[in-house]
Design an enzyme around this catalytic site. Structure first.
Site, PDB file in Angstrom:
ATOM      1  N   LYS A   1       1.420   1.902   0.243  1.00 18.19           N
ATOM      2  CA  LYS A   1       2.181   1.023  -0.647  1.00 18.19           C
ATOM      3  C   LYS A   1       2.208   1.554  -2.079  1.00 18.19           C
ATOM      4  CE  LYS A   1       0.382  -3.015  -1.324  1.00 18.19           C
ATOM      5  NZ  LYS A   1      -0.070  -2.915  -2.724  1.00 18.19           N
TER       6      LYS A   1
ATOM      7  N   ARG B   1       0.314 -13.128  -1.990  1.00 20.16           N
ATOM      8  CA  ARG B   1      -0.555 -12.782  -0.865  1.00 20.16           C
ATOM      9  C   ARG B   1      -0.716 -13.923   0.118  1.00 20.16           C
ATOM     10  NH1 ARG B   1      -3.273 -10.355  -5.259  1.00 20.16           N
ATOM     11  NH2 ARG B   1      -3.427  -8.086  -5.090  1.00 20.16           N
TER      12      ARG B   1
ATOM     13  N   ARG C   1     -10.802   8.541   3.343  1.00 22.49           N
ATOM     14  CA  ARG C   1     -10.456   8.701   1.925  1.00 22.49           C
ATOM     15  C   ARG C   1     -11.680   9.117   1.104  1.00 22.49           C
ATOM     16  NH1 ARG C   1      -6.721   3.523   0.356  1.00 22.49           N
ATOM     17  NH2 ARG C   1      -8.696   2.453   0.773  1.00 22.49           N
TER      18      ARG C   1
ATOM     19  N   ARG D   1     -15.607   5.592  -1.406  1.00 28.60           N
ATOM     20  CA  ARG D   1     -15.646   4.298  -2.081  1.00 28.60           C
ATOM     21  C   ARG D   1     -16.432   3.295  -1.233  1.00 28.60           C
ATOM     22  NH1 ARG D   1      -9.550   3.114  -4.159  1.00 28.60           N
ATOM     23  NH2 ARG D   1      -9.257   2.779  -1.921  1.00 28.60           N
TER      24      ARG D   1
ATOM     25  N   ARG E   1     -11.211  -6.393   5.780  1.00 27.98           N
ATOM     26  CA  ARG E   1     -10.055  -6.504   4.868  1.00 27.98           C
ATOM     27  C   ARG E   1      -8.749  -6.576   5.644  1.00 27.98           C
ATOM     28  NH1 ARG E   1     -11.174  -1.270   1.806  1.00 27.98           N
ATOM     29  NH2 ARG E   1      -9.063  -1.569   0.943  1.00 27.98           N
TER      30      ARG E   1
END
Length: 607
Positions: A101, A177, A212, A241, A252
């Site tokens: 996104k 959201r 990532r 992260r 999530r």
């Protein structure tokens, strides 16, 4: 991010086709017969005007017909295109974590120049700036609590109201959201042209997140498989992260999935799902095509409206067989013919607006008998106008609710505006035709959310207005929210603040109330213009009947003593007092200056 070039051949051809079509339309208009000879059927402006034959030669587009000279009174094709693209794009984009996104947002902003709006960025900006809303948000953030929706919505609404977002369009990134947030935006009339949903299989999303890596020095994001670092030095300092572990990613994604299902239902009519499990170039190629198509469709639609307007102007002095402004409007009482003329004029504009899908409408009509500031104001004329509208829609099988606000406030402050006193009784005793009409197809009610019944198709609100110390806006908001997509028509509303002696009305929620009042679109405007500080003689009039332009008329007296109204200017939006002053004084728009002399009455408070 690597630079890449998209094939713009299709875009160039579309632009060329649009220019060619608009040029042909302009050419067609230059040969249009005079007002007296043009048949009424020409006003329909068939789509064939925009579907002229073209031939392709070496990827270029040419007319098969020779365009005629375009008249000076009609804008050139270039001017038409500029006019058509004036309305900016409004885009919402949603995607799960690692759906790409952020990359697509960068490309969209780069290509279309939209204002990128992220709630995270907004929060940080407001907090760092020390604004009132930022300080409120900071309190929740410092306590570890989520920032309430009302604060986030207020920030988003404030950002959308800035000039750059209005002018260039906006891209709402990952917001709303939740369904509740979507409803709040809808109440503020924040609606996207398109809702882009980036779709990626869950296992791919997990793989993207877990792989990532972050460079703490540059802030750059890499991926161990698909986008490895360019050197061993960079590779050695990469970190994972904390929220990119498989367990946290799955949690999530589950939250996102629950919220996205609710959001999809709110924007199903404009939602487009995009396969984002492809290279970013391919994803953006599809996104680019979708947004370009919206612009193209809007250009053609706007061009059609412009052409219809010009054809209508050529066909007769007014639109839809309009007879022109009646004379002797300062003769009181108005004749039945004059009243009937205005009732029909308002009705036709309202019907056209509703047929076009508009649901929040406003009628402002300011003839002497409908102007409460004049001593000749007649409540019966207002009631006749309301009855004409209600019966017309009832004749079409619609169930209409005519609503008059009740008493507001409590104790010593209880009461209602003097203008509306006895209105409900007048409506009850009026002749509604068949005995079954009132109570079956037309019902009477008050203003408020509880007054909305499932069987109601349309609501007509009679002169809703604030009273000293009391505000009708909250009741209006509750009613329009309950009405949903059913039309709500305000007849001569007066929604400006009337502050109490304590000044409370001026300070508590004023901006929010006035912002809500602006969500209603004018479908009809008629206002007489007078000399400064007088109500005689009439100097001119301003009229707008949806979907046509605002028309400014000057009243002139002919040699035989008869009066008439002469059109002196038109506007795509409601003209400012300065624009009206300039038109009456004969100034060009480039010579616009502050009002002076007898027309100084058109000050900033006039409208």
């Amino acid at each position: 991010m690597k630079d890449f070039v998209f094939d713009q051949r299709e875009e160039r051809e579309r632009e060329a086709l649009t220019m060619a079509s608009l040029s042909l339309c302009s050419a067609h208009l230059s040969s249009t017969p005079s007002r007296s000879s043009l048949p009424t059927s020409s006003l329909s402006t068939p789509l064939s005007l925009l579907q002229s034959p073209i031939t392709r030669r070496n990827s270029s587009i040419f007319f098969t017909a020779t365009p005629r000279q375009i008249p000076q009174s009609f804008p050139t094709s270039t001017a038409l295109v500029k006019c058509c693209v004036k309305e900016p794009l409004k885009v919402m984009i949603s995607g799960a974590p690692a759906s790409g996104k952020g990359t697509q947002c960068e490309l969209i902003v780069q290509k279309f120049g939209l204002v990128h709006i992220s709630t995270g960025d907004l929060l940080r900006e407001e907090v760092s700036s020390g604004t009132e809303i930022g300080n409120k948000a900071k309190e929740f953030m410092n306590s570890g609590s989520l920032v309430p929706d009302e604060i986030v919505i207020a920030m988003v609404a404030g950002r959308l109201s800035r000039e750059d977002a209005k002018k260039n369009g906006w891209l709402l990134d990952g917001f709303p959201r939740t369904f509740a947030q979507a409803q709040s935006l809808d109440k503020l009339n924040v609606k996207p042209d398109i809702f882009l949903l980036l779709d990626v299989p869950e296992e791919i999303l997990i793989e993207r997140c877990v792989g990532r890596r972050l460079d703490p020095v540059t802030g750059k994001i890499y991926h161990v498989k698909s986008y490895p670092p360019e050197s061993d030095e960079v590779k050695a300092r990469l970190v994972m992260r904390p929220d990119d572990t498989e367990e946290k990613v799955k949690a999530r994604l589950q939250i996102y999935k629950q919220n996205s299902e609710a959001i999809i239902s709110a924007y199903s009519d404009v939602m487009i799902k995009i396969d984002a499990n492809r290279p970013k170039e391919m994803v953006f190629e599809e996104t680019h095509t979708l947004l370009s198509q919206i612009n193209l469709n809007r250009m053609i639609k706007t061009a059609m409206l412009i052409i219809k307007q010009v054809l209508a102007d050529k066909a007769s002095p007014v639109q839809d067989n309009w007879r022109g402004i009646p004379t002797r409007l300062n003769n009181i009482p108005h004749s039945r013919d004059i009243r009937s003329y205005f009732y029909e004029d308002v009705l036709q504009a309202t019907v056209r607006s509703i047929k076009d899908g508009n649901t929040r409408l406003r009628v402002d009509i300011n003839i002497p008998e409908l102007n409460p500031e004049m001593d000749v104001y007649r409540i019966g004329t207002l009631m006749e106008l309301v009855r004409t509208l209600a019966l017309s829609f009832a004749d079409d099988g619609k169930r209409v609710k005519v609503c008059v606000q009740g008493s507001m406030g409590e104790g010593a402050l209880a009461g209602m505006p003097l203008q509306l006193a006895g209105t409900r009784k007048i409506l009850e005793y009026m002749d509604w035709g068949d005995d079954e009409t009132l109570g079956t197809f037309v019902k009477l009610g008050a203003i408020g959310g509880k007054e909305v019944d499932e069987e109601d198709d349309l609501f007509i609100l009679v002169a809703p207005q604030n009273a000293v110390g009391n505000c009708i806006i909250d009741d209006l908001q509750a009613m329009t929210s309950a009405a949903g997509k059913r039309p709500v028509v305000l007849i001569n509303p007066r929604l400006k603040d009337l502050p109490a002696s304590s000044g409370i009305m001026q300070t508590m929620g004023r901006e929010k109330r006035l912002e809500y009042a602006l969500t209603f679109d004018n479908c009809y405007v008629f206002r007489l213009l007078y000399y400064a500080g007088t109500q005689y003689p009439i100097m001119g009039a301003l009229r707008m009947s949806y979907p046509y332009r605002y028309e400014l008329y000057k009243r002139v007296t002919e040699e035989n003593g008869k009066e008439k109204y002469v059109l002196i200017s038109t506007y795509s939006e409601r003209p400012t007092p300065d624009q009206i002053n300039d038109a009456f004084s004969g100034k060009s728009r480039e010579e616009s200056k502050k009002p002076s002399g007898i027309w100084g009455f058109l000050g900033s408070g006039f409208f």
